[in-house]
Design a protein around this motif. Structure first.
Motif, PDB file in Angstrom:
ATOM      1  N   LYS A 259     -32.847   3.080  39.431  1.00  0.00           N
ATOM      2  CA  LYS A 259     -34.249   2.701  39.201  1.00  0.00           C
ATOM      3  C   LYS A 259     -35.131   3.913  39.492  1.00  0.00           C
ATOM      4  CE  LYS A 259     -37.976  -0.149  41.262  1.00  0.00           C
ATOM      5  NZ  LYS A 259     -38.334  -1.271  42.144  1.00  0.00           N
ATOM      6  N   ASP A 264     -45.084   2.485  42.105  1.00  0.00           N
ATOM      7  CA  ASP A 264     -45.128   1.045  41.863  1.00  0.00           C
ATOM      8  C   ASP A 264     -46.375   0.438  42.512  1.00  0.00           C
ATOM      9  OD1 ASP A 264     -44.650  -1.618  41.403  1.00  0.00           O
ATOM     10  OD2 ASP A 264     -42.975  -1.798  42.820  1.00  0.00           O
ATOM     11  N   LYS A 271     -50.188  -4.881  44.297  1.00  0.00           N
ATOM     12  CA  LYS A 271     -49.792  -4.940  45.707  1.00  0.00           C
ATOM     13  C   LYS A 271     -51.012  -4.792  46.609  1.00  0.00           C
ATOM     14  CE  LYS A 271     -45.198  -2.788  45.237  1.00  0.00           C
ATOM     15  NZ  LYS A 271     -44.416  -3.929  45.726  1.00  0.00           N
ATOM     16  N   MET A 279     -44.843   3.437  47.964  1.00  0.00           N
ATOM     17  CA  MET A 279     -44.236   3.178  46.654  1.00  0.00           C
ATOM     18  C   MET A 279     -44.011   4.444  45.831  1.00  0.00           C
ATOM     19  SD  MET A 279     -43.126   0.235  46.465  1.00  0.00           S
ATOM     20  CE  MET A 279     -42.801   0.194  48.212  1.00  0.00           C
ATOM     21  N   TYR A 281     -41.735   6.336  46.694  1.00  0.00           N
ATOM     22  CA  TYR A 281     -40.271   6.480  46.722  1.00  0.00           C
ATOM     23  C   TYR A 281     -39.545   5.355  45.978  1.00  0.00           C
ATOM     24  CZ  TYR A 281     -39.967   3.412  50.956  1.00  0.00           C
ATOM     25  OH  TYR A 281     -40.020   2.382  51.862  1.00  0.00           O
ATOM     26  N   ASP A 282     -40.272   4.692  45.077  1.00  0.00           N
ATOM     27  CA  ASP A 282     -39.649   3.621  44.304  1.00  0.00           C
ATOM     28  C   ASP A 282     -38.744   4.174  43.188  1.00  0.00           C
ATOM     29  OD1 ASP A 282     -39.243   0.901  44.163  1.00  0.00           O
ATOM     30  OD2 ASP A 282     -40.883   0.546  42.752  1.00  0.00           O
ATOM     31  N   ASN A 339     -43.999 -12.131  37.345  1.00  0.00           N
ATOM     32  CA  ASN A 339     -44.642 -11.235  38.309  1.00  0.00           C
ATOM     33  C   ASN A 339     -44.401  -9.789  37.862  1.00  0.00           C
ATOM     34  OD1 ASN A 339     -45.218  -9.617  40.616  1.00  0.00           O
ATOM     35  ND2 ASN A 339     -45.001 -11.425  41.925  1.00  0.00           N
ATOM     36  N   ASP A 341     -44.840  -7.238  39.428  1.00  0.00           N
ATOM     37  CA  ASP A 341     -44.346  -6.404  40.533  1.00  0.00           C
ATOM     38  C   ASP A 341     -42.818  -6.461  40.648  1.00  0.00           C
ATOM     39  OD1 ASP A 341     -44.480  -4.663  42.633  1.00  0.00           O
ATOM     40  OD2 ASP A 341     -45.201  -6.131  44.100  1.00  0.00           O
ATOM     41  N   GLU A 343     -40.680  -5.312  38.753  1.00  0.00           N
ATOM     42  CA  GLU A 343     -40.525  -4.444  37.580  1.00  0.00           C
ATOM     43  C   GLU A 343     -39.198  -3.696  37.559  1.00  0.00           C
ATOM     44  OE1 GLU A 343     -41.876  -3.492  40.312  1.00  0.00           O
ATOM     45  OE2 GLU A 343     -40.927  -1.543  40.574  1.00  0.00           O
ATOM     46  N   ARG A 345     -36.169  -4.644  38.140  1.00  0.00           N
ATOM     47  CA  ARG A 345     -35.101  -5.350  37.429  1.00  0.00           C
ATOM     48  C   ARG A 345     -35.307  -5.292  35.919  1.00  0.00           C
ATOM     49  NH1 ARG A 345     -36.536 -10.602  40.863  1.00  0.00           N
ATOM     50  NH2 ARG A 345     -36.973  -8.912  42.308  1.00  0.00           N
ATOM     51  N   THR A 369     -34.484   0.558  44.745  1.00  0.00           N
ATOM     52  CA  THR A 369     -35.374   0.041  45.788  1.00  0.00           C
ATOM     53  C   THR A 369     -35.967  -1.243  45.200  1.00  0.00           C
ATOM     54  OG1 THR A 369     -37.025   1.525  44.831  1.00  0.00           O
ATOM     55  CG2 THR A 369     -35.936   2.273  46.851  1.00  0.00           C
ATOM     56  N   LEU A 370     -35.144  -2.297  45.192  1.00  0.00           N
ATOM     57  CA  LEU A 370     -35.491  -3.453  44.356  1.00  0.00           C
ATOM     58  C   LEU A 370     -36.375  -4.483  45.037  1.00  0.00           C
ATOM     59  CD1 LEU A 370     -34.654  -3.957  41.356  1.00  0.00           C
ATOM     60  CD2 LEU A 370     -33.297  -5.853  42.222  1.00  0.00           C
ATOM     61  N   THR A 371     -36.079  -4.804  46.300  1.00  0.00           N
ATOM     62  CA  THR A 371     -36.839  -5.897  46.917  1.00  0.00           C
ATOM     63  C   THR A 371     -37.239  -5.612  48.368  1.00  0.00           C
ATOM     64  OG1 THR A 371     -34.858  -7.033  47.765  1.00  0.00           O
ATOM     65  CG2 THR A 371     -35.584  -7.640  45.557  1.00  0.00           C
ATOM     66  N   GLY A 372     -38.454  -6.030  48.725  1.00  0.00           N
ATOM     67  CA  GLY A 372     -38.867  -6.030  50.120  1.00  0.00           C
ATOM     68  C   GLY A 372     -38.040  -7.045  50.909  1.00  0.00           C
ATOM     69  N   VAL A 430     -38.503 -13.534  38.330  1.00  0.00           N
ATOM     70  CA  VAL A 430     -38.493 -13.787  39.777  1.00  0.00           C
ATOM     71  C   VAL A 430     -37.811 -15.125  40.050  1.00  0.00           C
ATOM     72  CG1 VAL A 430     -40.568 -12.462  40.354  1.00  0.00           C
ATOM     73  CG2 VAL A 430     -40.790 -14.855  39.691  1.00  0.00           C
ATOM     74  N   ALA A 460     -33.880  -0.536  49.164  1.00  0.00           N
ATOM     75  CA  ALA A 460     -35.301  -0.523  49.553  1.00  0.00           C
ATOM     76  C   ALA A 460     -35.486  -0.201  51.042  1.00  0.00           C
ATOM     77  CB  ALA A 460     -35.949  -1.869  49.224  1.00  0.00           C
TER      78      ALA A 460
HETATM   79  N1  BES Z   1     -40.478  -1.563  44.734  1.00  0.00           N
HETATM   80  C1  BES Z   1     -40.582  -2.885  45.216  1.00  0.00           C
HETATM   81  C2  BES Z   1     -39.634  -3.193  46.369  1.00  0.00           C
HETATM   82  C3  BES Z   1     -39.769  -2.386  47.633  1.00  0.00           C
HETATM   83  C4  BES Z   1     -40.396  -2.921  48.746  1.00  0.00           C
HETATM   84  C5  BES Z   1     -39.223  -1.120  47.737  1.00  0.00           C
HETATM   85  C6  BES Z   1     -40.490  -2.194  49.913  1.00  0.00           C
HETATM   86  C7  BES Z   1     -39.319  -0.389  48.912  1.00  0.00           C
HETATM   87  C8  BES Z   1     -39.948  -0.929  50.008  1.00  0.00           C
HETATM   88  C9  BES Z   1     -40.289  -3.865  44.084  1.00  0.00           C
HETATM   89  O1  BES Z   1     -40.621  -3.441  42.817  1.00  0.00           O
HETATM   90  C10 BES Z   1     -41.116  -5.084  44.345  1.00  0.00           C
HETATM   91  O2  BES Z   1     -42.297  -4.969  44.283  1.00  0.00           O
HETATM   92  N2  BES Z   1     -40.459  -6.197  44.608  1.00  0.00           N
HETATM   93  C11 BES Z   1     -41.135  -7.408  44.869  1.00  0.00           C
HETATM   94  C12 BES Z   1     -40.377  -8.514  44.165  1.00  0.00           C
HETATM   95  C13 BES Z   1     -41.100  -9.819  44.111  1.00  0.00           C
HETATM   96  C14 BES Z   1     -42.344  -9.708  43.273  1.00  0.00           C
HETATM   97  C15 BES Z   1     -40.164 -10.856  43.540  1.00  0.00           C
HETATM   98  C16 BES Z   1     -41.164  -7.631  46.376  1.00  0.00           C
HETATM   99  O3  BES Z   1     -40.225  -7.216  47.056  1.00  0.00           O
HETATM  100  O4  BES Z   1     -42.147  -8.150  46.857  1.00  0.00           O
END
Ligand code: BES
Ligand code: MG
Ligand code: ZN
Length: 493
Positions: A259, A264, A271, A279, A281-282, A339, A341, A343, A345, A369-372, A430, A460
């Motif tokens: 990714k 982001d 966000k 972000m 480092y996304d 959503n 955010d 993105e 995936r 770095t997919l999910t918080g 989501v 992440a």
């Molecule tokens: N880039 C973020 C995930 C992330 C969070 C990376 C913290 C590094 C540190 C990802 O694109 C994101 O925003 N994910 C959402 C998914 C949700 C909308 C289902 C998230 O984690 O809130």
């Protein structure tokens, strides 16, 4: 930094760094080396009650006319359970000690009988990994957390073997440093185009690198990736990388997919502003793919490996995609974007598909770095691992423990499928809000895997080190490069 490899101690001045392990005839060894001072050193060790547990450091200025100006002695409790990670940590400690004393060059001496060649190479690995700094943007040089250490002269009868072992670790280190540089770089200086140019630079070490621009991505019908990119003034790119270490076979052993969201914001599902700077480092997954491919090419792996990175910026704007939009992925499957955010995936959906089509790999591994939510689940110590193959997951778990980049097995079985059911499209991007947010991401990705053995690493939590760690100074960690190099090395060299 530079390592010089020599057989016998020959340098007459400077700092001598002596690592002595428990149970070795250290006084004898030292006295042969420096007959004149051996009694003095012995006496000093007695006075400070030098032992291998708490009080295991000694720093002495030697009298004028000695073979070196100063000697630093570090005791280590090297027993049978001393692991690769312990060796790396020992190296890291050496760097920290020398840096705290602002020492630029040191002669390193160890007992060859206690440390084998590959162990010494692992120690050098630890020394060098800990010299990394990202200092390029300071105009006031005093603000820099300086790395002083530039040269280590290693003295060992085994120096030839150490040098050949070091060849591989040096290559990995170069890869890790590339990943750290890219992860640390601010997004104004690392747009999708600029990141694709960093990938193109790897041509000069023998990798085949191809850059696909927006026009090409449209021809390929990468609707999911393009939907994310459409809100940004910075155009998207996909880059593929290829190394064939075994030309006698046609098969592709691994594809690594990353990714590369260079920033982001969340898009229209924007966000909160607090912490949003993180972000930058996304694009960590793509940085690992580049660092890994660099390492593998530099050390001329015998494996056939490939990489695919999807580079986009996720911005809110008049052209951005809206929550509720439906996009069509390259695979033909449609996605309702609940959503904007979520993105990563969407980007991976198309490049996972493309990687399988182009390279037909035996195994495919994506890093993102997919999910918080993965940080909520397992914190920042380990990466979340999701796989459709238990043996592969077990293999990676073991390797993670060996190199100190651990992964934790998470569920991605079909019972979670219902989470991403959409009323109007083949899936939504989501989950239904009943928890398991990281698995919802993984189960979405699984829709784009044909029958390839697959693994998704949610990095992440581990891409950025919030404080100094052994072998990893605070900042971009490079997590993944060492782990996946080990995977390739173990199976194919
Ligand atoms: N880039 C973020 C995930 C992330 C969070 C990376 C913290 C590094 C540190 C990802 O694109 C994101 O925003 N994910 C959402 C998914 C949700 C909308 C289902 C998230 O984690 O809130
Ligand atoms: Mg996001
Ligand atoms: Zn993201």
């Amino acid at each position: 930094m530079k390592f010089n490899f020599n057989s016998e101690f020959s340098r007459d001045k400077g700092v001598l760094f002596f690592v002595c392990a428990k149970n070795e005839p250290m006084h004898e060894y030292l006295s042969n080396l420096d007959k004149k001072n051996s009694n003095y050193i012995k006496q000093a060790m007695k006075v400070v009650n030098f032992n291998y547990k708490e009080n295991n450091k000694l720093d002495l200025i030697l009298p004028k006319g000695s073979r070196s100006d100063r000697i630093i002695i570090l005791g280590v409790n090297k027993n049978s359970s001393f692991s690769d990670i312990d060796l790396g940590k020992l190296g890291s400690t050496i760097t920290t000690m020398l840096n705290n004393k602002k020492i630029k060059e040191a002669s390193l001496i160890l007992n060859d009988k206690t440390f084998k060649a590959n162990e010494l190479a692992l120690m050098l690995y630890g020394i060098s990994l800990n010299t990394y700094r990202f200092n390029k943007y300071f105009s006031d040089k005093k603000k820099i957390k300086e790395n002083y250490l530039e040269t280590i002269n290693l003295y060992s009868a085994n120096h030839k073997n150490i040098k050949s072992e070091w060849y591989r670790f040096n290559a990995i280190k170069e890869g890790v440093f590339l990943t750290r540089d890219l992860v640390s770089e601010p997004s104004n200086n690392l747009t999708p185009l600029l990141l694709s140019k960093e990938a193109l630079k790897l041509r000069k070490i023998g990798l085949k690198v191809e850059q696909l621009d927006e026009k090409k991505l449209k021809q390929l019908k990468m609707g999911a990736l393009l939907g994310v990119a459409q809100g940004s003034a910075n155009k998207p790119y996909v880059v593929t990388l290829e190394w064939r270490g075994n030309k006698s076979k046609k098969t592709m052993d691994y594809s690594f997919v990353g990714k590369g969201v260079t920033f982001d914001t969340g898009g229209i599902s924007i966000k909160p502003s607090g912490g949003m700077e993180e972000m930058k480092y996304d694009m960590g997954g793509s940085a690992v793919v580049l660092g890994l491919m660099k390492a593998l090419a530099l050390r001329k792996t015998k494996a056939n490996v490939s990489g695919v990175i999807g580079l986009v910026e996720n911005m809110p704007s008049g052209t951005a995609q809206r929550p509720g939009d439906v996009v069509k992925s390259m695979s033909g499957q449609t996605i309702e974007v609940i959503n904007t955010d979520a993105e990563g995936r969407l980007v991976l959906a198309d490049i996972l598909w493309y990687a399988q089509k182009k390279f037909q790999p035996k195994k495919i591994i994506d890093l993102a770095t997919l999910t918080g939510a993965i940080i909520v689940s397992i914190g920042q110590e380990k990466a979340g691992m999701f796989s459709n193959n238990k043996d592969f997951a077990d293999e990676l778990t073991k390797l993670g423990l060996k190199v100190g980049e651990e992964v934790w097995n998470m569920p991605v079985d079909d019972s979670y499928e219902k989470d991403i059911r959409s009323d109007i499209a083949d899936m939504k991007n989501v989950g239904s809000g009943r928890g398991a947010g990281s698995t919802a991401g993984a189960i979405f990705l699984k829709r784009f895997i044909k029958d390839t053995i697959w693994m998704h690493l949610d990095i992440a939590g581990v891409t950025w080190a919030k404080s100094d760690r052994p072998m990893t100074p605070k900042g971009g960690s490079g997590f993944g490069v060492r782990l996946l190099d080990e995977l390739v090395f173990k199976n194919f060299k």
